[in-house]
Design an enzyme around this catalytic site. Sequence first.
Site, short mmCIF file in Angstrom:
data_model
loop_
_atom_site.label_atom_id
_atom_site.label_comp_id
_atom_site.label_asym_id
_atom_site.label_seq_id
_atom_site.Cartn_x
_atom_site.Cartn_y
_atom_site.Cartn_z
CG HIS A 1 -10.74 -1.54 -4.30
ND1 HIS A 1 -11.94 -0.94 -4.09
CD2 HIS A 1 -9.94 -0.58 -4.84
CE1 HIS A 1 -11.89 0.33 -4.49
NE2 HIS A 1 -10.68 0.57 -4.94
CG ASP B 1 -8.64 0.02 -8.38
OD1 ASP B 1 -8.41 -1.18 -8.14
OD2 ASP B 1 -9.75 0.53 -8.24
CD GLU B 2 -10.19 4.14 -6.22
OE1 GLU B 2 -10.62 5.28 -6.33
OE2 GLU B 2 -10.93 3.14 -6.11
CG ASN B 3 -2.80 -0.52 -1.66
OD1 ASN B 3 -3.49 -0.89 -0.71
ND2 ASN B 3 -1.48 -0.58 -1.65
#
Length: 675
Positions: free
Chosen positions: A252, A315-317
């Site tokens: 992100h 998050d969400e790597n």
Amino acid sequence: MLKYLVAVICCIFSFAPLFAQQHQLMPVPKEVIWGEQRFQIDKGFHVVLNDTSASRAGKAVVRFLRRLDNRTQLLINKEFFRKPLNGVGPYLVIQYDRKGLLKPGEEESYSLQITGDQAILKAATDIGIVYGLETFLQLVASDNLGYYVNGVTINDQPRFVWRGLLIDVCRHFSPIDVITRNIDAMAMVKMNVLHLHLSEDQGFRIESKVFPKLHLLGSNGDYYTQEQIKYIIQYASDRGIRVVPEFDIPGHATSWFVGYPELAAAKGPYSIEKKFGVFGPSMDPTKKQTYKFLNKFLTEMCNLFPDEYFHIGGDENNGKQWDDNKNIQEYMRKHNIKNNHELQNYFNGKLLSILQKNKKKMIGWDEILQPGLPNDAVIQSWRGKEGLKEAATKGHQVILSNGYYIDLVQPAWKLYANDPAPSDLKLSDNEQKLILGGEATMWAELVTPENIDSRIWPRTAAIAERLWSPADVNAVNDMYRRLDIMNIRLEEIGVQHIINQEMMLRRIAQSNEITPLLNLVNVVEPLKDYKRHSQGIPYSTDLPFTRLPDIAFPDAKEARVFKMLCEQLVMKKDTTAKIEIEKQLLGWKNNHNELALISRNIPALKDWEKLSLLLQDVAAIGLESLQKMNNRTTVTDQWVTDSNKKLKEAALPVQESELMVVESVMMLFQYALPK
Ligand code: ACM
């Protein structure tokens, strides 16, 4: 004499019990004991406070007096007095022991004792005073005898120490006035943490003096200067609210790489992301320079934000760039790092030591919970209750956000039902204590400064109550009764959740009357969860967020009230509801012709016609159902087939929106069928 008369009259009518049932407090205090007396607010009302107007309590009193006077227009005395003026009331005495510290677990309790002509607000800290003044304002009522507060004793303190609102200022930027008005609204419902999500693929929103290309190249010019951040922090502090910054890394993070591509795990060049979702760009966790950079940058930010907590996202790597980078793969082999989770854990360890050096506690999203994560890292749980439980059982403090995603436009009752520490989690007492509270998350893919307030409020007040009030305060109908009142009260401090809707309608309608548009919008909600993203609209930051689903409120009140009427008729067989139902249905049925007169010359309204026609059809079925339930022999197979088909069609999304009265009309339709 007048005061005596008022007291006598009030005693005769004994209004306290009724008032108690109908009280307008939100969040509901821990303990409320209603009295019989009446505290009359008249021109003589004054505040007794041994403090300056520059202190936190003093500033709160200044705001309080202004709001009280704006409502009552009594020309209330704005001075503070050291002792009661002439020794007589009505006056409000304010006493506290010390300045409150902005940290979780600080004393936030207050007590409010209101009798015939004196009110006493006491707290250990000035933060309790800020809350007590909000409660007092919620108690102010009026009748033909004037403004008053019902006699009461309140002892109040929160259930959870962390009652937050996250504002994503990256996907769409929120200028400073959006932030300050939302801070004021948070204070009204006793929330105490503003979590600013400051960096994302779509924007880097804060000035860095150390690495200026971060904001200069990563923001399209929309960022807060450090002076503005200091202003926000002070503004929040005045209201007992902490500001926790988040820099979401290693994924992100595209906006960082526009100015500093060397931070990324792939070469670049990079540009600010306009679309929404999970993207590949990620920091290179194997390069010394990455940590040199982060050390300098995070230290700069740690110095700017006084709060002891600091959020690093995590998050969400998706690890795509790491998989594709030969050097990273080689590094992992050499250091026996088995997978991307372990690599991110290694990265987090480096961040943790930078933050610890700066005397900060690290917070991250669920994903940072990996073996070896030191216990003093805090987990913000967004993926589900299992994550919350796992974090607590492993000894981490934890904040719940799963179920509080206000961007997903779920109704308030659902948010309200979501308890951060439900008994079925089966945590030990010690584990339970690790649950700090919760945070509503205002992710900003689909919001702009025009409609962000209406996505946050009033529903977040229901979350605020869940986080403040005792767990057994959970009656949904009563929550909605008070939420509707709160909705209007929130306007008092400048939140634009209501007024901007009409502005947005007027913009489309040009100089036309907007009532027909409003009639439709009132029974429409934007699609929930992530459904808007799968309706064929190529969402990006470039799009205008001025369409029907951007204008329609979540949790449409008119549809909710209509549903209650239909339930009254169908389930409780209360035929008095019929008149109101019929009136509503007639209005909806006749609305389309009016709307079409406007929409025919306004291309931006063309899409609205389909939904409006569906409303017309649905209303007609509702009216027919009302007639047929009086005489079920008139129900024909053809009518049943046609109506069923139309209702099913009307239940489908149109223009990323849904008609919220279909289910209720379906109820009328089913009820009209021969048994
Ligand atoms: C998140 O919603 N990715 C924290």
